[in-house]
Design a protein around this motif. Structure first.
Motif, PDB file in Angstrom:
ATOM      1  N   LYS A   2      -2.261   3.395  -7.012  1.00 30.49           N
ATOM      2  CA  LYS A   2      -3.293   2.390  -7.199  1.00 30.49           C
ATOM      3  C   LYS A   2      -3.049   1.183  -6.300  1.00 30.49           C
ATOM      4  O   LYS A   2      -1.910   0.771  -6.090  1.00 30.49           O
ATOM      5  N   LYS A   3      -4.149   0.614  -5.797  1.00 28.56           N
ATOM      6  CA  LYS A   3      -4.043  -0.609  -5.005  1.00 28.56           C
ATOM      7  C   LYS A   3      -3.910  -1.815  -5.932  1.00 28.56           C
ATOM      8  O   LYS A   3      -4.373  -1.806  -7.077  1.00 28.56           O
ATOM      9  N   LYS A   4      -3.283  -2.873  -5.399  1.00 26.20           N
ATOM     10  CA  LYS A   4      -3.017  -4.074  -6.195  1.00 26.20           C
ATOM     11  C   LYS A   4      -4.178  -5.057  -6.079  1.00 26.20           C
ATOM     12  O   LYS A   4      -4.515  -5.511  -4.984  1.00 26.20           O
ATOM     13  N   LEU A   5      -4.758  -5.384  -7.225  1.00 28.35           N
ATOM     14  CA  LEU A   5      -5.776  -6.420  -7.322  1.00 28.35           C
ATOM     15  C   LEU A   5      -5.152  -7.616  -8.026  1.00 28.35           C
ATOM     16  O   LEU A   5      -4.741  -7.512  -9.180  1.00 28.35           O
ATOM     17  N   VAL A   6      -5.050  -8.729  -7.318  1.00 28.07           N
ATOM     18  CA  VAL A   6      -4.485  -9.953  -7.890  1.00 28.07           C
ATOM     19  C   VAL A   6      -5.628 -10.943  -8.104  1.00 28.07           C
ATOM     20  O   VAL A   6      -6.415 -11.204  -7.183  1.00 28.07           O
ATOM     21  N   VAL A   7      -5.718 -11.467  -9.314  1.00 30.21           N
ATOM     22  CA  VAL A   7      -6.848 -12.313  -9.703  1.00 30.21           C
ATOM     23  C   VAL A   7      -6.339 -13.676 -10.151  1.00 30.21           C
ATOM     24  O   VAL A   7      -5.473 -13.770 -11.024  1.00 30.21           O
ATOM     25  N   LEU A   8      -6.869 -14.732  -9.550  1.00 27.34           N
ATOM     26  CA  LEU A   8      -6.574 -16.103  -9.975  1.00 27.34           C
ATOM     27  C   LEU A   8      -7.754 -16.606 -10.790  1.00 27.34           C
ATOM     28  O   LEU A   8      -8.872 -16.682 -10.273  1.00 27.34           O
ATOM     29  N   THR A   9      -7.532 -16.918 -12.059  1.00 30.05           N
ATOM     30  CA  THR A   9      -8.626 -17.397 -12.899  1.00 30.05           C
ATOM     31  C   THR A   9      -8.406 -18.837 -13.334  1.00 30.05           C
ATOM     32  O   THR A   9      -7.276 -19.292 -13.475  1.00 30.05           O
ATOM     33  N   ALA A 163      -0.842  -8.546  -2.451  1.00 24.81           N
ATOM     34  CA  ALA A 163      -2.167  -8.147  -2.931  1.00 24.81           C
ATOM     35  C   ALA A 163      -2.915  -7.313  -1.896  1.00 24.81           C
ATOM     36  O   ALA A 163      -2.952  -7.658  -0.710  1.00 24.81           O
ATOM     37  N   ASP A 164      -3.525  -6.218  -2.362  1.00 25.76           N
ATOM     38  CA  ASP A 164      -4.457  -5.459  -1.515  1.00 25.76           C
ATOM     39  C   ASP A 164      -5.850  -6.066  -1.597  1.00 25.76           C
ATOM     40  O   ASP A 164      -6.623  -5.996  -0.642  1.00 25.76           O
ATOM     41  N   TYR A 165      -6.170  -6.629  -2.752  1.00 26.22           N
ATOM     42  CA  TYR A 165      -7.400  -7.397  -2.958  1.00 26.22           C
ATOM     43  C   TYR A 165      -7.024  -8.646  -3.742  1.00 26.22           C
ATOM     44  O   TYR A 165      -6.132  -8.618  -4.590  1.00 26.22           O
ATOM     45  N   PHE A 166      -7.714  -9.739  -3.456  1.00 30.72           N
ATOM     46  CA  PHE A 166      -7.446 -10.995  -4.154  1.00 30.72           C
ATOM     47  C   PHE A 166      -8.776 -11.566  -4.612  1.00 30.72           C
ATOM     48  O   PHE A 166      -9.768 -11.548  -3.867  1.00 30.72           O
ATOM     49  N   ALA A 167      -8.815 -12.059  -5.861  1.00 35.07           N
ATOM     50  CA  ALA A 167     -10.046 -12.643  -6.391  1.00 35.07           C
ATOM     51  C   ALA A 167      -9.770 -14.017  -6.969  1.00 35.07           C
ATOM     52  O   ALA A 167      -8.719 -14.242  -7.575  1.00 35.07           O
ATOM     53  N   VAL A 168     -10.708 -14.911  -6.778  1.00 36.92           N
ATOM     54  CA  VAL A 168     -10.649 -16.257  -7.342  1.00 36.92           C
ATOM     55  C   VAL A 168     -11.864 -16.400  -8.248  1.00 36.92           C
ATOM     56  O   VAL A 168     -13.002 -16.271  -7.798  1.00 36.92           O
ATOM     57  N   ILE A 169     -11.625 -16.647  -9.538  1.00 37.86           N
ATOM     58  CA  ILE A 169     -12.717 -16.638 -10.505  1.00 37.86           C
ATOM     59  C   ILE A 169     -12.685 -17.906 -11.359  1.00 37.86           C
ATOM     60  O   ILE A 169     -11.711 -18.163 -12.075  1.00 37.86           O
ATOM     61  N   GLY A 170     -13.746 -18.703 -11.260  1.00 35.41           N
ATOM     62  CA  GLY A 170     -13.918 -19.822 -12.182  1.00 35.41           C
ATOM     63  C   GLY A 170     -12.933 -20.950 -12.019  1.00 35.41           C
ATOM     64  O   GLY A 170     -12.592 -21.609 -12.995  1.00 35.41           O
ATOM     65  N   THR A 171     -12.448 -21.163 -10.813  1.00 38.68           N
ATOM     66  CA  THR A 171     -11.552 -22.294 -10.579  1.00 38.68           C
ATOM     67  C   THR A 171     -12.076 -23.122  -9.421  1.00 38.68           C
ATOM     68  O   THR A 171     -12.620 -22.585  -8.455  1.00 38.68           O
ATOM     69  N   SER A 172     -11.912 -24.419  -9.527  1.00 39.79           N
ATOM     70  CA  SER A 172     -12.452 -25.340  -8.521  1.00 39.79           C
ATOM     71  C   SER A 172     -11.625 -25.360  -7.238  1.00 39.79           C
ATOM     72  O   SER A 172     -12.021 -25.968  -6.256  1.00 39.79           O
ATOM     73  N   LEU A 173     -10.457 -24.712  -7.258  1.00 43.20           N
ATOM     74  CA  LEU A 173      -9.526 -24.758  -6.127  1.00 43.20           C
ATOM     75  C   LEU A 173      -9.158 -26.200  -5.766  1.00 43.20           C
ATOM     76  O   LEU A 173      -8.944 -26.530  -4.615  1.00 43.20           O
ATOM     77  N   ILE A 182      -4.116 -19.003  -2.440  1.00 42.99           N
ATOM     78  CA  ILE A 182      -4.999 -18.235  -1.561  1.00 42.99           C
ATOM     79  C   ILE A 182      -4.462 -18.183  -0.125  1.00 42.99           C
ATOM     80  O   ILE A 182      -4.702 -17.226   0.610  1.00 42.99           O
ATOM     81  N   ASP A 183      -3.685 -19.193   0.262  1.00 45.88           N
ATOM     82  CA  ASP A 183      -3.143 -19.242   1.622  1.00 45.88           C
ATOM     83  C   ASP A 183      -2.003 -18.247   1.830  1.00 45.88           C
ATOM     84  O   ASP A 183      -1.558 -18.053   2.965  1.00 45.88           O
ATOM     85  N   TYR A 184      -1.522 -17.627   0.747  1.00 47.43           N
ATOM     86  CA  TYR A 184      -0.400 -16.695   0.849  1.00 47.43           C
ATOM     87  C   TYR A 184      -0.846 -15.235   0.819  1.00 47.43           C
ATOM     88  O   TYR A 184      -0.016 -14.335   0.843  1.00 47.43           O
ATOM     89  N   THR A 185      -2.145 -14.999   0.775  1.00 46.19           N
ATOM     90  CA  THR A 185      -2.615 -13.622   0.810  1.00 46.19           C
ATOM     91  C   THR A 185      -2.396 -13.043   2.206  1.00 46.19           C
ATOM     92  O   THR A 185      -2.531 -13.749   3.209  1.00 46.19           O
ATOM     93  N   PRO A 186      -2.040 -11.742   2.314  1.00 51.31           N
ATOM     94  CA  PRO A 186      -1.972 -11.125   3.638  1.00 51.31           C
ATOM     95  C   PRO A 186      -3.301 -11.281   4.366  1.00 51.31           C
ATOM     96  O   PRO A 186      -4.366 -11.226   3.732  1.00 51.31           O
ATOM     97  N   ARG A 187      -3.264 -11.470   5.648  1.00 49.04           N
ATOM     98  CA  ARG A 187      -4.467 -11.819   6.410  1.00 49.04           C
ATOM     99  C   ARG A 187      -5.569 -10.766   6.299  1.00 49.04           C
ATOM    100  O   ARG A 187      -6.757 -11.090   6.341  1.00 49.04           O
ATOM    101  N   GLU A 188      -5.167  -9.496   6.146  1.00 47.58           N
ATOM    102  CA  GLU A 188      -6.175  -8.434   6.085  1.00 47.58           C
ATOM    103  C   GLU A 188      -6.721  -8.216   4.671  1.00 47.58           C
ATOM    104  O   GLU A 188      -7.635  -7.420   4.463  1.00 47.58           O
ATOM    105  N   THR A 189      -6.181  -8.925   3.690  1.00 54.40           N
ATOM    106  CA  THR A 189      -6.591  -8.735   2.290  1.00 54.40           C
ATOM    107  C   THR A 189      -7.972  -9.337   2.035  1.00 54.40           C
ATOM    108  O   THR A 189      -8.170 -10.541   2.228  1.00 54.40           O
ATOM    109  N   PRO A 190      -8.938  -8.532   1.576  1.00 55.76           N
ATOM    110  CA  PRO A 190     -10.253  -9.085   1.240  1.00 55.76           C
ATOM    111  C   PRO A 190     -10.153 -10.017   0.032  1.00 55.76           C
ATOM    112  O   PRO A 190      -9.418  -9.745  -0.927  1.00 55.76           O
ATOM    113  N   ILE A 191     -10.901 -11.110   0.092  1.00 56.37           N
ATOM    114  CA  ILE A 191     -10.913 -12.090  -0.999  1.00 56.37           C
ATOM    115  C   ILE A 191     -12.319 -12.180  -1.583  1.00 56.37           C
ATOM    116  O   ILE A 191     -13.307 -12.309  -0.847  1.00 56.37           O
TER     117      ILE A 191
END
Length: 230
Positions: A2-9, A163-173, A182-191
């Motif tokens: 399975k690919k890794k999905l990392v989610v920041l909520t 992370a193979d995929y990274f998601a940001v949900i419901g945060t103002s950043l 978010i700046d530490y995601t691998p460059r090719e990782t879709p966000i």
């Protein structure tokens, strides 16, 4: 594998369950100045106010339930290796069924020693004066207040970097250090960036999919896109 999905909520995902966001437009949290209830200085100045504030939040938590966004993230564990990094102090991700949840800012349903930050207890009810650790030190909410270190940050960085995929949900950043993950995601990782009022993310090199929706709607859209990616 399975690919890794990392989610920041953030607060936006819990708002749909009826939990007030940390910072409403008036700069208050449930009618209180954040400096009074979410800083070490506030605790030393008026611990009774702080204890009462978090007791009320703990009671409120028992009256709300996970929403569809929480549930879909839990369901995605059937397809992906999902890691939730949350800025929220509620337990709605866990109650929805997510099994890998990292709380950056602490947890309402835990308390800790006011002296030894590693002395942590599960706690469901009110926390009162006279509730002590093993050395007779007053217990305090297990919340990372402004100005305090974020013990879970190193683990969050490691998850993000893998992370193979990274998601940001419901945060103002806007709240650091979480906003900097978010700046530490691998460059090719879709966000995926899910927020009804998304902001510009400067200097981002990753493939970015902005979904300008509330969390429950946006996470459903993201799930469909993720499943079509595979």
């Amino acid at each position: 594998m399975k690919k890794k999905l990392v989610v920041l909520t953030g607060a936006g995902i819990s708002a749909e369950s009826g939990i007030k966001t940390f910072r409403d437009s008036d700069g208050l949290w449930e009618g209180h100045n954040v400096l009074d209830v979410a800083t070490p200085e506030g605790w030393h100045k008026n611990p009774a106010l702080v204890l009462d504030f978090y007791n009320q939040r703990r009671r409120q938590l028992k009256e709300v339930f996970p929403n569809r966004a929480h549930q879909i993230l839990a369901e995605l564990e059937n397809e992906f290796e999902v890691y939730v990094i949350t800025q929220n102090v509620d337990d709605l991700h866990e109650r929805a069924g997510s099994t890998n949840v990292l709380h950056l800012h602490g947890e309402l349903l835990k308390v800790r020693s006011s002296v030894d930050m590693n002395y942590i207890l599960d706690w469901q009810d009110d926390l009162n004066f006279g509730d002590f650790d093993k050395d007779k030190n007053q217990l305090r909410p297990h919340i990372v207040w402004f100005g305090e270190e974020v013990p879970a940050l190193e683990e969050a960085l490691q998850l993000t970097q893998n992370a193979d995929y990274f998601a940001v949900i419901g945060t103002s950043l806007q709240v650091y250090p979480a906003a900097g993950l978010i700046d530490y995601t691998p460059r090719e990782t879709p966000i995926f960036y899910i927020d009804p009022k998304p902001i510009q993310i400067p200097n981002l090199k990753n493939p970015l999919e902005v979904i300008a929706e509330m969390a429950s709607t946006g996470v459903e859209i993201m799930r469909n896109k993720l499943l079509s990616h595979r």
